[in-house]
Scaffold this motif. Structure first.
Motif, mmCIF file in Angstrom:
data_model
loop_
_atom_site.group_PDB
_atom_site.id
_atom_site.type_symbol
_atom_site.label_atom_id
_atom_site.label_comp_id
_atom_site.label_asym_id
_atom_site.label_seq_id
_atom_site.Cartn_x
_atom_site.Cartn_y
_atom_site.Cartn_z
ATOM 1 N N ALA A 1 0.812 -1.287 0.242
ATOM 2 C CA ALA A 1 -0.057 -0.011 0.012
ATOM 3 C C ALA A 1 0.885 1.216 -0.134
ATOM 4 N N PHE A 2 0.642 2.318 -0.790
ATOM 5 C CA PHE A 2 1.260 3.545 -0.925
ATOM 6 C C PHE A 2 0.772 4.582 0.094
ATOM 7 N N ARG A 3 -0.263 4.193 0.745
ATOM 8 C CA ARG A 3 -1.008 5.109 1.809
ATOM 9 C C ARG A 3 -1.963 4.306 2.736
ATOM 10 N N ALA A 4 -2.004 4.639 3.827
ATOM 11 C CA ALA A 4 -2.837 3.909 4.762
ATOM 12 C C ALA A 4 -3.386 4.796 5.679
ATOM 13 N N GLU A 5 -4.549 4.405 6.422
ATOM 14 C CA GLU A 5 -5.378 5.193 7.254
ATOM 15 C C GLU A 5 -4.431 5.602 8.529
ATOM 16 N N MET A 6 -5.042 6.669 9.196
ATOM 17 C CA MET A 6 -4.491 6.965 10.533
ATOM 18 C C MET A 6 -4.722 6.127 11.407
ATOM 19 N N ARG A 7 -3.908 5.715 12.251
ATOM 20 C CA ARG A 7 -4.217 4.818 13.383
ATOM 21 C C ARG A 7 -5.243 5.582 14.439
ATOM 22 N N PRO A 8 -6.182 4.848 15.141
ATOM 23 C CA PRO A 8 -6.099 3.154 15.263
ATOM 24 C C PRO A 8 -6.813 2.623 13.960
ATOM 25 N N ALA A 9 -7.190 3.179 12.967
ATOM 26 C CA ALA A 9 -7.788 2.458 11.728
ATOM 27 C C ALA A 9 -6.451 2.012 11.046
ATOM 28 N N THR A 10 -6.847 0.831 10.198
ATOM 29 C CA THR A 10 -5.852 0.078 9.905
ATOM 30 C C THR A 10 -5.940 -0.389 8.266
ATOM 31 N N ALA A 11 -6.987 0.221 7.797
ATOM 32 C CA ALA A 11 -7.265 -0.076 6.204
ATOM 33 C C ALA A 11 -5.951 0.644 5.370
ATOM 34 N N SER A 12 -5.917 0.153 4.177
ATOM 35 C CA SER A 12 -4.894 0.735 2.964
ATOM 36 C C SER A 12 -5.633 1.525 2.461
ATOM 37 N N VAL A 13 -5.015 2.617 1.756
ATOM 38 C CA VAL A 13 -5.888 3.640 0.995
ATOM 39 C C VAL A 13 -5.386 3.820 -0.337
ATOM 40 N N VAL A 14 -6.101 3.568 -1.337
ATOM 41 C CA VAL A 14 -5.748 3.531 -2.763
ATOM 42 C C VAL A 14 -5.212 4.870 -3.099
ATOM 43 N N ASN A 15 -3.953 4.786 -3.378
ATOM 44 C CA ASN A 15 -3.170 6.042 -3.949
ATOM 45 C C ASN A 15 -2.369 5.815 -5.064
ATOM 46 N N GLY A 16 -2.075 6.583 -6.218
ATOM 47 C CA GLY A 16 -1.144 6.381 -7.163
ATOM 48 C C GLY A 16 0.273 6.367 -6.833
ATOM 49 N N LEU A 17 1.098 5.542 -7.512
ATOM 50 C CA LEU A 17 2.547 5.659 -7.225
ATOM 51 C C LEU A 17 2.948 6.861 -7.750
ATOM 52 N N VAL A 18 3.494 7.426 -6.628
ATOM 53 C CA VAL A 18 4.416 8.869 -7.088
ATOM 54 C C VAL A 18 5.336 8.625 -8.035
ATOM 55 N N PRO A 19 5.612 9.755 -8.847
ATOM 56 C CA PRO A 19 6.331 9.537 -9.997
ATOM 57 C C PRO A 19 7.949 9.521 -9.619
ATOM 58 N N VAL A 20 8.784 9.004 -10.506
ATOM 59 C CA VAL A 20 10.276 8.848 -10.243
ATOM 60 C C VAL A 20 10.921 10.316 -9.968
ATOM 61 N N THR A 21 11.729 10.449 -8.844
ATOM 62 C CA THR A 21 12.661 11.904 -9.002
ATOM 63 C C THR A 21 13.795 11.371 -9.530
ATOM 64 N N PRO A 22 14.192 12.377 -10.491
ATOM 65 C CA PRO A 22 15.332 12.240 -11.294
ATOM 66 C C PRO A 22 16.694 12.503 -10.393
ATOM 67 N N ALA A 23 17.691 11.639 -10.762
ATOM 68 C CA ALA A 23 18.732 11.797 -9.925
ATOM 69 C C ALA A 23 19.558 13.024 -10.209
ATOM 70 N N ASP A 24 20.096 13.722 -9.145
ATOM 71 C CA ASP A 24 20.691 14.939 -8.922
ATOM 72 C C ASP A 24 22.196 14.995 -8.794
ATOM 73 N N PRO A 25 22.953 15.344 -9.754
ATOM 74 C CA PRO A 25 24.710 15.061 -9.496
ATOM 75 C C PRO A 25 24.890 16.108 -8.325
ATOM 76 N N ALA A 26 24.260 17.236 -8.110
ATOM 77 C CA ALA A 26 24.406 17.706 -6.826
ATOM 78 C C ALA A 26 24.444 17.063 -5.566
ATOM 79 N N ARG A 27 23.473 16.158 -5.709
ATOM 80 C CA ARG A 27 23.129 15.457 -4.480
ATOM 81 C C ARG A 27 24.212 14.204 -4.280
ATOM 82 N N GLN A 28 24.592 13.899 -5.415
ATOM 83 C CA GLN A 28 25.761 12.801 -5.275
ATOM 84 C C GLN A 28 26.860 13.453 -4.651
ATOM 85 N N ARG A 29 27.189 14.628 -5.095
ATOM 86 C CA ARG A 29 28.591 15.330 -4.600
ATOM 87 C C ARG A 29 28.554 15.439 -3.062
ATOM 88 N N ALA A 30 27.294 15.668 -2.675
ATOM 89 C CA ALA A 30 26.953 16.199 -1.319
ATOM 90 C C ALA A 30 26.934 14.988 -0.515
#
Length: 722
Positions: A204-233
């Motif tokens: 599940a990509f999302r869930a209810e707030m506790r104490p509820a326990t159901a899963s929640v339909v949520n689209g798959l978030v898109p891919v985040t492109p790799a960042d060369p600046a982050r690799q250097r950091a």
């Protein structure tokens, strides 16, 4: 049309292949449509293309099963069911008319346990098939007798949307029209023993707030492109200073029921603070969905779902994007070592020990009352490895700090001699867990080279942060738990007794270069009766703060990247409590604000002077000047890089100023103070040194030396300026 056994199995929700019976079927009598619709009064079949009703289904034996022939049609066609529920009528696409969604390649890779991104197929995915919008569901439950999707859209009735089993890989799947993002759901699983379980979705990509326990339909978030600046950091030669944060207690909103800040509010408040303080990374305690606040996220039930406590998945992405826009990296604590026994989670998922070991000597953690993943099962290892990649690729986090690695590496971890099972060679090492960790690090490195992984590993297991080709586990960094324990024990001593424990501070550099170490003062050091870091310092108020400042100066001067838990940067006085805010009001006290200013300046010095970070993990970057002045409890050493930059570090861990203290140096020239933890602006006594010129007087095995005043309970750093 049916025999009674088939009817009984369908009505009881026990049929093991409902797609062979329900929906539109070719029979010897022509096309037949069958529908199981508990609560329906009448059911008709409507041609989807033109909206014409082409058949009325008959109720079978007075029950909830409806069936009827399609007269005059030989080939299957797209249709909808027109249902009269008594109070209202509804046209619905029949989920049993849609073909399997998993392709042959997916089935093959899932069966092999080599699908790099199984979360793209398993779980709940909003999609459109043949112009019909809905959600595709898929779940691995190979030993189940029957699996259904249940939710508000079908009155939580497991007979309405029974799933199709793909025998080749043990995955059940279906497509349900008209379900959409935001709908709650679970999987209803009938075990081979006849028990019915309600389970949340492992993917599940999302869930209810506790104490509820159901899963929640949520689209798959898109891919985040790799960042060369982050690799250097994130690189080994970068200045890395990590601010460890529990999102629920960093700061709260007292005027609104003492509630947590949301992900977006944290983006607006935490990130500017971290940037101002000069930290390079934020490390967040686990954000995976978890049922119990008191676990701080370390007992997750939803590895793929950001906790709904602070907002939506998109809100978390906004937080990460905001951090990166401000030059701050984001690290997540990640828990593949164990999972809780909650009934809605992974435990006994399909009525068998699917994710965990059957034998409690392998599968149960007595320390935490949790279950241990069966790393030797390829599908389980695949589930976890893909999760690591998921957070890095989809949310763009810079890296993962892997929790409790020691408990994974050893089969006898925290167990009596007769409560563990040796490996196949008779040893104590968990060979399957080792293979999993190496494979996870290999895949993360190959798929996202900019990402980094950290091991919280407290034993002397070799080569944790060494490359796989050198026989290592492949982590980029390892927490230095030995350094943390030794130095805190030293600092807790009254200064008059520290000379007897001198070795606790000199021991660290002897092994500092055996791994790529992070020096951690983490949340574990300010809980469970240990008190705050400040509370461990001896003496009166002035001495306690002076000790703390001197300790931080020593830490920032020592080889290794830095990690500080929230609140430690301003001298939080009380032990951390996860259910309330940090004591920000303490900053009105100059001693607390002085510590905060010191940490900010230490981060700036670490960043500005390459000698303090460039070759942290090579012995060429460190040299003792004096490690044996135990009578004065003074330590002095040099940090350097390969370009000739030098920083001199001197620590005095007694409340006595050392006047005319001679320190041998290797280079002639003028030396200037760049940090002095005793400075008045930090709350110190203000003893300092003007620029000092090295004298041609031999000392500490060197041809020249400096004569300095070393302030009481202080660390002083000098740069060579020519």
């Amino acid at each position: 049309m049916f025999n009674q056994d088939v009817i009984a199995a369908l009505l009881a929700g026990e049929h093991d292949d409902p797609f062979a019976v329900l929906g539109m079927q070719r029979t010897a009598d022509g096309l037949v449509v069958r529908a199981l619709l508990p609560g329906a009064c009448t059911v008709g079949v409507v041609e989807r293309a033109g909206g014409r009703e082409v058949a009325t289904l008959d109720r079978v034996d007075g029950g909830d099963l409806f069936a009827g022939r399609i007269v005059g049609r030989d080939e299957p066609f797209a249709y909808r069911l027109r249902i009269d529920w008594g109070m209202h009528r509804q046209d619905l696409d029949d989920s049993y008319r849609f073909p399997p969604r998993l392709g042959d390649t997916d089935v093959w890779l899932l069966a092999e346990g080599t699908h790099l991104r199984p979360y793209e197929k398993l779980g709940a995915h909003p999609l459109e098939i043949d112009g019909v919008a809905g959600v595709g569901f898929a779940v691995w439950a190979p030993n189940a007798k029957r699996v259904s999707v249940v939710g508000g859209f079908n009155n939580w009735d497991g007979r309405r949307h029974m799933m199709r089993l793909r025998h080749e890989c043990g995955v059940w799947e279906t497509f349900i029209p008209d379900v959409a993002a935001g709908d709650r759901y679970k999987f209803e699983i009938r075990t081979q023993q006849g028990d019915v379980l309600l389970k949340c979705d492992p993917f599940a990509f999302r869930a209810e707030m506790r104490p509820a326990t159901a899963s929640v339909v949520n689209g798959l978030v898109p891919v985040t492109p790799a960042d060369p600046a982050r690799q250097r950091a994130n690189a080994l030669d970068a200045p890395i200073s990590i601010y460890e944060v529990h999102a629920g207690s960093w700061r709260r909103v007292p005027d609104d029921g003492n509630r947590w800040l949301t992900y977006r509010e944290l983006a607006g408040q935490l990130i500017p603070y971290v940037k101002e303080m000069g930290f390079t990374h934020i490390e967040l305690l686990p954000l995976n969905e978890h049922p119990f606040d008191g676990s701080w996220g370390y007992q997750p039930t939803g590895l793929y779902a950001p906790t709904s406590r602070f907002g939506s998945p998109d809100d978390l992405r906004y937080f990460v994007e905001t951090a990166h826009a401000n030059g701050i990296g984001v690290l997540l604590d990640w828990v593949p070592a164990h999972f809780p026994t909650d009934a809605h989670g992974l435990a006994q998922f399909d009525g068998t020990c699917l994710y965990e070991h059957t034998d409690p000597r392998e599968g149960f953690h007595h320390d935490w009352n949790t279950l241990i993943y069966n790393y030797g099962r390829k599908e389980v290892a695949n589930y976890l490895t893909a999760n690591a990649l998921f957070w890095i690729e989809r949310y763009g986090v810079d890296g993962l700090r892997v929790d409790a690695v020691s408990s994974m590496l050893y089969r006898d971890y925290s167990r009596a001699h007769d409560q563990w099972i040796p490996n196949r060679f008779g040893g104590r090492e968990n060979l399957e867990a080792i293979d999993f960790l190496r494979s996870m690090n290999r895949i993360v490195c190959a798929e996202r080279p900019s990402a980094i992984t950290f091991a919280e590993e407290s034993s002397s297991f070799p080569n944790v942060s060494r490359p796989l080709e050198m026989g290592g586990l492949g982590f980029h960094y390892k927490w230095n738990m030995g350094w943390m324990n030794d130095t805190l024990a030293y600092m807790a001593q009254d200064p008059v007794h520290r000379k007897y424990d001198h070795g606790k501070l000199t021991f660290g550099p002897f092994y500092a270069f055996s791994e790529n170490f992070v020096l951690p003062l983490s949340h574990d050091e300010v809980v469970h009766g240990k008190g705050s870091i400040l509370a461990r310092m001896p003496g009166d108020d002035w001495q306690r703060f002076a000790n703390l400042r001197a300790y931080y100066g020593f830490m920032w001067g020592h080889p290794g990247k830095k990690l500080l838990f929230m609140g430690c940067e301003f001298g939080q006085a009380d032990e951390w409590q996860a259910d309330r805010s940090l004591d920000w009001h303490l900053l009105a006290n100059p001693l607390h604000s002085g510590v905060q200013r010191l940490v900010r300046d230490l981060n700036a010095v670490q960043r500005h002077y390459p000698a303090l970070h460039r070759i942290d993990f090579d012995s060429r970057g460190f040299e003792w000047i004096s490690h044996d002045d135990c009578e004065n409890s003074v330590f002095s050493f040099i940090r350097r890089d390969d370009d000739g930059h030098v920083v001199l570090v001197i620590c005095n861990f007694t409340p006595v100023p050392r006047h005319d203290y001679r320190i041998g140096v290797s280079a002639h020239g003028r030396y200037r103070e760049i940090i002095n933890t005793d400075a008045a602006i930090y709350g110190g006594s203000g003893i300092h040194n003007d620029d000092r010129l090295a004298e041609p007087v031999a000392s500490h095995g060197r041809d020249c030396s400096l004569v300095l005043t070393v302030p009481p309970l202080a660390t002083v750093m000098f740069e060579l300026i020519g």
